[in-house]
Design a protein around this motif. Structure first.
Motif, PDB file in Angstrom:
ATOM      1  N   ASN A  37       0.830  -1.204   0.000  1.00 52.70           N
ATOM      2  CA  ASN A  37       0.000   0.000   0.000  1.00 52.70           C
ATOM      3  C   ASN A  37       0.865   1.256   0.000  1.00 52.70           C
ATOM      4  OD1 ASN A  37       0.764   0.601   2.727  1.00 52.70           O
ATOM      5  ND2 ASN A  37      -0.846  -0.760   3.477  1.00 52.70           N
ATOM      6  N   TYR A  39       1.384   3.497   2.254  1.00 53.07           N
ATOM      7  CA  TYR A  39       2.164   3.730   3.467  1.00 53.07           C
ATOM      8  C   TYR A  39       3.456   2.906   3.442  1.00 53.07           C
ATOM      9  CZ  TYR A  39      -2.488   5.311   4.799  1.00 53.07           C
ATOM     10  OH  TYR A  39      -3.717   5.922   4.829  1.00 53.07           O
ATOM     11  N   GLU A  40       3.337   1.676   3.009  1.00 53.59           N
ATOM     12  CA  GLU A  40       4.513   0.808   2.902  1.00 53.59           C
ATOM     13  C   GLU A  40       5.478   1.337   1.845  1.00 53.59           C
ATOM     14  OE1 GLU A  40       2.456  -3.474   4.104  1.00 53.59           O
ATOM     15  OE2 GLU A  40       2.210  -2.658   2.076  1.00 53.59           O
ATOM     16  N   ASP A  51       4.125   4.423  10.816  1.00 57.75           N
ATOM     17  CA  ASP A  51       3.380   5.461  11.535  1.00 57.75           C
ATOM     18  C   ASP A  51       3.715   6.852  10.989  1.00 57.75           C
ATOM     19  OD1 ASP A  51       2.048   3.679  13.140  1.00 57.75           O
ATOM     20  OD2 ASP A  51       3.459   3.850  14.815  1.00 57.75           O
ATOM     21  N   LYS A  54       2.007   7.234   7.634  1.00 55.51           N
ATOM     22  CA  LYS A  54       0.571   7.474   7.789  1.00 55.51           C
ATOM     23  C   LYS A  54       0.304   8.904   8.251  1.00 55.51           C
ATOM     24  CE  LYS A  54      -0.770   2.680   8.660  1.00 55.51           C
ATOM     25  NZ  LYS A  54      -1.345   1.704   9.622  1.00 55.51           N
ATOM     26  N   CYS A  57       0.681  11.196   5.326  1.00 56.98           N
ATOM     27  CA  CYS A  57      -0.461  11.054   4.432  1.00 56.98           C
ATOM     28  C   CYS A  57      -1.704  11.717   5.018  1.00 56.98           C
ATOM     29  CB  CYS A  57      -0.738   9.579   4.146  1.00 56.98           C
ATOM     30  SG  CYS A  57       0.449   8.817   3.005  1.00 56.98           S
ATOM     31  N   LEU A  58      -1.847  11.650   6.345  1.00 57.45           N
ATOM     32  CA  LEU A  58      -2.979  12.305   6.992  1.00 57.45           C
ATOM     33  C   LEU A  58      -2.932  13.808   6.755  1.00 57.45           C
ATOM     34  CD1 LEU A  58      -5.484  12.223   8.778  1.00 57.45           C
ATOM     35  CD2 LEU A  58      -3.969  12.323  10.780  1.00 57.45           C
ATOM     36  N   ASN A  72      -8.878   9.276  -0.322  1.00 59.72           N
ATOM     37  CA  ASN A  72      -9.033   8.071   0.497  1.00 59.72           C
ATOM     38  C   ASN A  72      -7.791   7.208   0.332  1.00 59.72           C
ATOM     39  OD1 ASN A  72     -11.722   8.593   1.522  1.00 59.72           O
ATOM     40  ND2 ASN A  72     -12.431   8.244  -0.571  1.00 59.72           N
ATOM     41  N   LEU A  73      -6.741   7.551   1.059  1.00 60.80           N
ATOM     42  CA  LEU A  73      -5.456   6.904   0.869  1.00 60.80           C
ATOM     43  C   LEU A  73      -5.396   5.519   1.496  1.00 60.80           C
ATOM     44  CD1 LEU A  73      -2.977   9.897   1.315  1.00 60.80           C
ATOM     45  CD2 LEU A  73      -4.220   9.118  -0.718  1.00 60.80           C
ATOM     46  N   ASP A  74      -6.256   5.235   2.467  1.00 57.42           N
ATOM     47  CA  ASP A  74      -6.255   3.907   3.084  1.00 57.42           C
ATOM     48  C   ASP A  74      -6.573   2.820   2.065  1.00 57.42           C
ATOM     49  OD1 ASP A  74      -5.609   4.878   5.551  1.00 57.42           O
ATOM     50  OD2 ASP A  74      -7.625   4.742   6.393  1.00 57.42           O
ATOM     51  N   THR A  75      -7.397   3.162   1.085  1.00 55.81           N
ATOM     52  CA  THR A  75      -7.825   2.169   0.098  1.00 55.81           C
ATOM     53  C   THR A  75      -7.278   2.448  -1.300  1.00 55.81           C
ATOM     54  OG1 THR A  75      -9.878   3.452  -0.158  1.00 55.81           O
ATOM     55  CG2 THR A  75      -9.934   1.550   1.333  1.00 55.81           C
ATOM     56  N   SER A 112     -10.730   4.914  -5.209  1.00 54.93           N
ATOM     57  CA  SER A 112      -9.842   3.744  -5.050  1.00 54.93           C
ATOM     58  C   SER A 112     -10.019   2.741  -6.176  1.00 54.93           C
ATOM     59  CB  SER A 112     -10.085   3.074  -3.696  1.00 54.93           C
ATOM     60  OG  SER A 112      -9.860   3.981  -2.633  1.00 54.93           O
TER      61      SER A 112
END
Length: 218
Positions: A37, A39-40, A51, A54, A57-58, A72-75, A112
């Motif tokens: 993803n 973040y990785e 962390d 993230k 990105c927040l 919507n970066l989580d997905t 996404s």
């Protein structure tokens, strides 16, 4: 965000400005189907913890919200964007550059969607008015590849290494997602020095690149 802030600035200056998008890949080597993803990816690229990635990105998500955008970066689905750039270039040849670019960005950041997947790209293209069969044929070939590569080569020749990046009147550069007022101030200064932007006249065409920036035609 840079694109949205530029658009907001253009609204404020009330001058006709022609914006053109060009191709730029941040990582041309990334695979189409990515097993990690965002973040990785950021943690690995910049040597930070998940962390920290993230948190960074927040901050981006919050800035997007302030600009009226939804990220919507989580997905978000990372992928190779070369074919998406080919589609944008094809849309440009059909007079649908802005609609296609907007749709691709919303599909990627907000919905996404997998914009490296041909079926997804074909559906998005049809949504903005492109012929489904023509887009399918284009994506199954190497059509528009030379256009994308030419844009990327020109960006490299100009020393562009990041986006968003904006070139105006072929001689002024603005890098980064500057605040809207910074764009307004810059555009007003350019108008004061060069005169009003005149659509269709190469020397006065305000130009901005694809994934965020633009390089004028020679």
């Amino acid at each position: 965000m840079g694109k949205k802030r530029l658009e907001d600035a253009i609204q404020k200056i009330e001058q006709p400005v022609e914006v053109v998008y060009r191709s730029f890949e941040l990582d041309p080597t990334v695979e189409r189907n990515v097993p990690y993803n965002i973040y990785e990816k950021l943690a690995s690229k910049y040597g930070m913890s998940l962390d920290q990635a993230k948190a960074n990105c927040l901050n981006m998500v919050q800035m997007a919200q302030e600009a009226g955008l939804e990220f919507n970066l989580d997905t978000l689905i990372l992928t190779n964007t070369f074919d998406a750039h080919r589609l944008a270039s094809f849309a440009k040849s059909q007079g649908l550059m802005h609609k296609m670019t907007d749709r691709l960005l919303r599909a990627y950041y907000t919905e996404s969607k997998h914009i490296g997947d041909h079926a997804t790209l074909i559906d998005l293209a049809e949504e903005v008015g492109l012929n489904r069969d023509e887009v399918t044929k284009m994506l199954s070939s190497s059509e528009m590849s030379d256009v994308v590569r030419a844009d990327e080569q020109e960006a490299q020749d100009l020393g562009i290494r990041s986006i968003p990046y904006f070139i105006i009147n072929k001689k002024y550069a603005i890098s980064g997602a500057q605040p809207t007022q910074a764009f307004v101030n810059s555009l007003e200064q350019i108008i004061e020095q060069d005169g009003p932007f005149t659509k269709g006249e190469e020397q006065n065409g305000a130009v901005c690149d694809e994934n965020g920036c633009e390089i004028p035609e020679k």
